[in-house]
Enzyme design. Sequence first.
Site, mmCIF file in Angstrom:
data_model
loop_
_atom_site.group_PDB
_atom_site.id
_atom_site.type_symbol
_atom_site.label_atom_id
_atom_site.label_comp_id
_atom_site.label_asym_id
_atom_site.label_seq_id
_atom_site.Cartn_x
_atom_site.Cartn_y
_atom_site.Cartn_z
ATOM 1 N N SER A 1 48.921 39.261 47.272
ATOM 2 C CA SER A 1 48.588 38.030 47.983
ATOM 3 C C SER A 1 49.760 37.670 48.885
ATOM 4 C CB SER A 1 48.351 36.893 46.976
ATOM 5 O OG SER A 1 48.324 35.636 47.618
ATOM 6 N N TYR B 1 50.525 31.639 39.946
ATOM 7 C CA TYR B 1 49.915 32.670 40.792
ATOM 8 C C TYR B 1 50.976 33.376 41.628
ATOM 9 C CZ TYR B 1 46.658 34.687 44.220
ATOM 10 O OH TYR B 1 45.948 35.545 45.036
#
Length: 263
Positions: free
Chosen positions: A141, A154
């Site tokens: 990501s 995350y």
Amino acid sequence: MNRMQDRVVVVTGAAGGMGRAHCRRLAEEGADIIAVDLPDADLAGTAREVESAGRRCVTGVADVTEQQALDAAVTAGVDRLGRLDAVVANAGVYADLALSWELPDTAWQRALDINLTGVWHTVRAGIPHLGAGGSIVVVGSTNGVRGGLSAAHYSASKHAVVGLARTVANELGAQRIRVNTVHPGSVATSMILNDTVYAALRPDLPNPTQEDAARVLAARNILPVPWVDPVDVSNAVLFLASDESRYVTGIELVVDAGLTQKV
């Protein structure tokens, strides 16, 4: 249309979103797919899309946090299809958004279990079946190359898989197996297109809509779009899985409409 002709690829998190898009795109280029996801996931839908492209699909049920089940699913797929050429560690979770000091321990641990340990398990399950020319693609990501508000769990997990991938790239290079990471920005899947994310992006509004969120996301990018489509990420995965990237290893390929480079 034959960049992956007769290759076999295992994809985790394959039942929907980017995972299904990866399976479909790889099949369009000639790959057979081992599609792995949770027991209640729509793996049959993914299999239909792969088969509609004229390729075979073996589905396997496994939670990436459980090494034994994942090993069994990958091995069963290889036994059916006869080989393994690439691994796409795609399964991930983006949820329970909160400021770092307000984040529950359970949310922190779940993100690490799936996004980091799950990738490690996937890599371990695939390596014994890969030979020279093999490829491992880890879907990370943009939060793995920069920080992100209300997503400490995350972001930490996605930063960590970069280190994992770089290490494994060094360990497997002598065997001519490549390891790379792909880092999407916002992608038009349910991971981003949901009310929780809209609320986090527009806390000033009582009931923000997708259009409200899109304005915020577009303003973050260099290119005037709020998000990329799943196929844009799949095209990057395809490149790294194919021989077109035969001398590419240890890199971070960012697909983010310029998010990480916006001044």
